[in-house]
Design a protein around this motif. Structure first.
Motif, PDB file in Angstrom:
ATOM      1  N   ASN A  23      42.613  73.880  34.727  1.00 22.80           N
ATOM      2  CA  ASN A  23      43.328  74.098  35.985  1.00 22.80           C
ATOM      3  C   ASN A  23      43.491  75.584  36.268  1.00 22.80           C
ATOM      4  OD1 ASN A  23      45.092  73.094  38.256  1.00 22.80           O
ATOM      5  ND2 ASN A  23      46.579  74.326  37.146  1.00 22.80           N
ATOM      6  N   THR A  26      40.202  77.087  37.481  1.00 20.52           N
ATOM      7  CA  THR A  26      39.915  76.693  38.862  1.00 20.52           C
ATOM      8  C   THR A  26      40.795  77.465  39.840  1.00 20.52           C
ATOM      9  OG1 THR A  26      39.211  74.478  38.167  1.00 20.52           O
ATOM     10  CG2 THR A  26      39.878  74.751  40.466  1.00 20.52           C
ATOM     11  N   GLU A  31      35.715  77.745  39.225  1.00 20.11           N
ATOM     12  CA  GLU A  31      35.882  76.297  39.315  1.00 20.11           C
ATOM     13  C   GLU A  31      35.213  75.567  38.158  1.00 20.11           C
ATOM     14  OE1 GLU A  31      35.022  72.642  42.458  1.00 20.11           O
ATOM     15  OE2 GLU A  31      34.500  74.698  42.973  1.00 20.11           O
ATOM     16  N   GLU A  33      33.443  72.529  36.830  1.00 18.12           N
ATOM     17  CA  GLU A  33      32.676  71.394  37.354  1.00 18.12           C
ATOM     18  C   GLU A  33      32.715  70.206  36.405  1.00 18.12           C
ATOM     19  OE1 GLU A  33      30.370  71.160  40.276  1.00 18.12           O
ATOM     20  OE2 GLU A  33      31.897  72.581  40.890  1.00 18.12           O
TER      21      GLU A  33
END
Length: 796
Positions: A23, A26, A31, A33
């Motif tokens: 988290n 991101t 980010e 994936e």
């Protein structure tokens, strides 16, 4: 980019669990994936020992084994492999294990004998490519231990989506910097120890950068008397975690450092180099066999690393086979370099070579960090392969980049992010990001980003850094205060939609084409010298911007005919582009075009299909202009070479040409490959037409008095424009509501130089019913006008 959690922990302290870390990554723009927990598919896969070995009583090619896996009872297993023997240590998938491909291990009978598990190969476990037999482990492998623990498959791999502007994050140290900045921790950089020999590398080899535009820095070191062998387990684990197969200790170290620092590098067998090194453009037709075994002919001045005899590598992309590291290699020349990204990108795509090295080089690297990287790799090679590092690394530095200085106004920053942050809060965030701060006024500062952050160029970039590190979740939602007023619709948008609706209601089908057309269209349709050419067209069919819609619609007609779609009535509303007084901006005009080909649909009166003609097209044009409120226009015979002479007309208002319509010239039809079909085409400049449009709708009640229909056939001079005559008649005779031309004939039954025109005339008085006397008088007035002004006579 794959990131190993175990590897990442070498550079930054991580206390968070997997979900929290994912988290955080991101939220700061890296980010996540996917997350792969290594070895999760190896549950209930253990190490066993064969303690009994027999042949299967019912199958010659199967063996019946008793295997000790550390339980109270041994397992009876039937095996079809041939490479095992008594007392071998093997890998056993016990009952309940689920192998890759959702293959579940159950108790079952094989040729009437119960089997309580399976001995496994690398392929069956998804950990390798060897499928020739089951895995045989060393004698010291502990019985009963989970195989994933034995392989140290206790890592977590994060797959990150790295944006193109952040090449620094294509490495473990790059991600460690991000995590350290977010959590306010320190980055633990590798400790580099170099034990250099007295002899200098400069006494053995020289480096010359011939192409200074494409190579800005080049460094090299020589490591002597290395032993090329299998990498230690820790290094192999790191390489495997990146999805690569370990090769040997030298190659594995160069890959390791690339994934550690985001700096591709290459190791040459020094003894295979012939003389000094140069970084130059490839010679025309020069041949280079790359490490993938492909012989490549270089034709486009590709940048290469070369010795005095030949090219030895494609700079920044892939090495050459002639100087590759092999088992008997003793001396190594190690290189790191900075090549300009656009050159790497161009060469990679031209040759179709996409490597980890080209992927990184084409995004831009940290030119200031090359010395650290080459020393890190050299020290690892010396430690693992036992080499001797020669002193004084070669360093050819052509051009140092200018340091970027960014002015930051704290008040503007706070206004942008919608949060009041103090000078100290912002300063702490920027310091954690290795951004140097120099104050020059109250609430203002001058910032210098680190060399690895080439994406930081202006104040807006700093705003983003502060926001993502402060945390989007820490900025409260606030509805902006604004005066909301309805905007005015763009006139081009309004007119485009209006024209589309008119033509669709007329039964035409809309087409949409690219704004690019082939260069050959310029000469084919006499498009003039104002054409805009594309500097880097996607293909030859998209080489110029279209200044007319004619090529696109005729190509639509041709392509549909090739597919046996013969009866076509299409239109397009789109912009055209042309040079505007030699200025940098293009002139954009909104245009509408109509094209007809084949046969019109049958009607109540004409049951047989008839081919489209000039008058069908004229009807669509007149209907469009009527709906747009343009009535006062004139038609003249067109001299446009794209149209059939005598079957085309220019439409003008005063002296201004709005467009042309008619039959496309047969020569053009043939050149376009349209066979045995006439094509009727119209094109009008809507931008010019705007000032003449009167789109206001006026409603008029339907007359309660009947219309009177009369047909009239007259003979006229062949060259007379009938449209002008009918306009004149309607203007001078008030009772005429509409005149339709339904037949034009010239032939044997008509005098030479004459034509017969048949027209249908609708008469109506809006205030009363017409009498026979009024009707007869009106028809007599019409005939008199035709005879006196246009030398026409009733056809006998």
């Amino acid at each position: 980019m794959l990131i190993s959690l175990n590897w990442l922990k070498q550079y930054v302290d991580i206390k968070e669990n997997i979900e929290e870390l994912a988290n955080a990554l991101t939220m700061i723009g890296q980010e996540v994936e996917a997350i792969e927990v290594q070895g999760k598919h190896l549950n209930k896969v253990v190490i066993g020992k064969i303690i009994e070995f027999d042949r299967h009583p019912n199958a010659d090619k199967l063996t019946l084994l008793k295997v000790d896996v550390g339980l109270e009872e041994t397992l009876q297993i039937v095996c079809g492999a041939t490479n095992h023997k008594l007392h071998d240590k093997v890998v056993v998938a016990t009952v309940g294990a689920v192998l890759p491909g959702d293959f579940k291990i159950k108790k079952n009978k094989i040729r009437d004998i119960e089997s309580q598990g399976m001995l496994c190969s690398e392929v069956e476990l998804g950990i390798g490519e060897d499928k020739s037999g089951i895995i045989i482990l060393p004698e010291e492998a502990p019985i009963g231990k989970e195989y994933r623990e034995y392989l140290n498959l206790n890592d977590v791999i994060f797959e990150l989506e790295i944006t193109p502007n952040r090449p620094d994050c294509l490495s473990h140290i790059g991600i460690a910097r991000e995590i350290a900045a977010y959590y306010g921790r320190k980055v633990k950089y590798p400790v580099i120890e170099l034990n250099e020999a007295i002899e200098s590398v400069n006494s053995l080899i020289k480096v010359n950068i011939e192409d200074k535009d494409r190579c800005k820095r080049y460094m090299g070191r020589i490591i002597r008397n290395v032993e090329v062998k299998e990498s230690p387990n820790w290094l192999k684990d790191r390489i495997r975690s990146m999805g690569l197969k370990p090769i040997n200790n030298i190659v594995d170290i160069t890959n390791f450092v690339m994934f550690e620092y985001n700096q591709p590098m290459h190791a040459f067998d020094f003894d295979k180099l012939q003389g000094n090194i140069s970084i130059r453009a490839a010679k025309p037709g020069e041949i280079l066999t790359t490490l993938d075994g492909i012989e490549r002919e270089l034709k486009n001045n590709e940048l290469v690393i070369a010795d005095e005899v030949k090219a030895t590598a494609l700079a920044g992309i892939i090495g050459g086979k002639s100087t590759q590291i092999e088992n008997n290699t003793k001396n190594i020349f190690l290189e790191v370099a900075y090549f300009t990204p656009d050159n790497i990108r161009k060469t990679s795509r031209e040759l179709g070579i996409f490597t980890d090295s080209s992927y990184r080089n084409e995004r831009g690297l940290d030119i200031e960090n090359l010395d650290v990287v080459i020393d890190r790799a050299a020290s690892l090679i010396s430690e693992i392969a036992g080499g001797e590092i020669l002193s004084e690394a070669i360093d050819r530095y052509i051009e140092k980049p200018e340091k970027v200085e960014i002015s930051l106004d704290l008040q503007k920053l706070n206004k942008f992010i919608g949060k009041e942050l103090s000078y100290d809060e912002v300063g702490k965030i920027l310091t954690n990001l290795d951004i140097t701060i120099k104050s020059y006024a109250e609430a203002k500062m001058v910032l210098t980003p680190p060399s690895y952050r080439g994406d930081l160029q202006r104040a807006a970039d700093i705003y983003e850094e502060v926001i993502r590190m402060y945390g989007f979740e820490n900025i409260e939602d606030k509805i902006p205060e604004a005066s909301i007023e309805s905007g005015k619709e763009n006139i081009n948008f309004t007119i485009s939609n209006l024209v589309r609706n008119i033509l669709k209601e007329s039964g035409l089908n809309e087409v949409i084409n690219y704004s690019f057309i082939p260069k050959e269209a310029k000469e084919l349709f006499n498009l003039g010298d104002d054409i805009i050419e594309i500097k880097n067209p996607l293909s030859e069919d998209m080489a110029i911007m279209r200044s007319s819609l004619i090529y696109s619609l005729l190509a639509n007609i041709r392509d549909n005919l090739y597919r046996n779609q013969n009866d076509l009535k299409i239109f397009e509303v789109a912009k055209s582009f042309s040079n505007f007084n030699n200025e940098t901006l293009a002139k954009e005009d909104l245009k509408v075009a109509i094209a007809l080909s084949g046969k019109a649909e049958k009607t109540l009166w004409f049951q047989a299909k008839e081919g489209y003609n000039f008058f069908n097209l004229k009807g669509y044009v007149e209907n469009l202009f009527e709906k747009l409120g343009i009535n006062k226009y004139s038609l003249e015979r067109s001299k446009n070479n794209n149209f059939h002479p005598g079957v085309s007309a220019d439409l003008k208002i005063g002296e201004e040409l709005l467009g042309t319509f008619g039959e496309i010239h047969p020569v053009l039809i043939e050149k376009l490959g349209i066979k045995r079909e006439k094509v009727f085409f119209a094109e009008f400049n809507l931008t010019k037409m705007l000032k003449y449009m009167k789109i206001k709708v006026n409603y008029e009640s339907v007359s309660k008095y009947p219309e009177v229909l009369r047909d009239l056939a007259v003979t006229l001079d062949k060259n007379l424009l009938v449209g002008e005559m009918t306009k004149d008649i309607k203007k001078k005779i008030n009772l005429i509501e509409k005149i339709d031309i339904f037949d034009v004939y010239s032939g044997d039954k008509v005098e030479s130089g004459k034509k017969s025109v048949a027209m249908s005339i609708v008469l109506r008085d809006k205030f009363k019913t017409l009498t026979d006397e009024e009707i007869d008088k009106t028809m007599k007035d019409i005939l008199t006008l035709i005879k006196d002004k246009y030398n026409g006579e009733i056809r006998q």
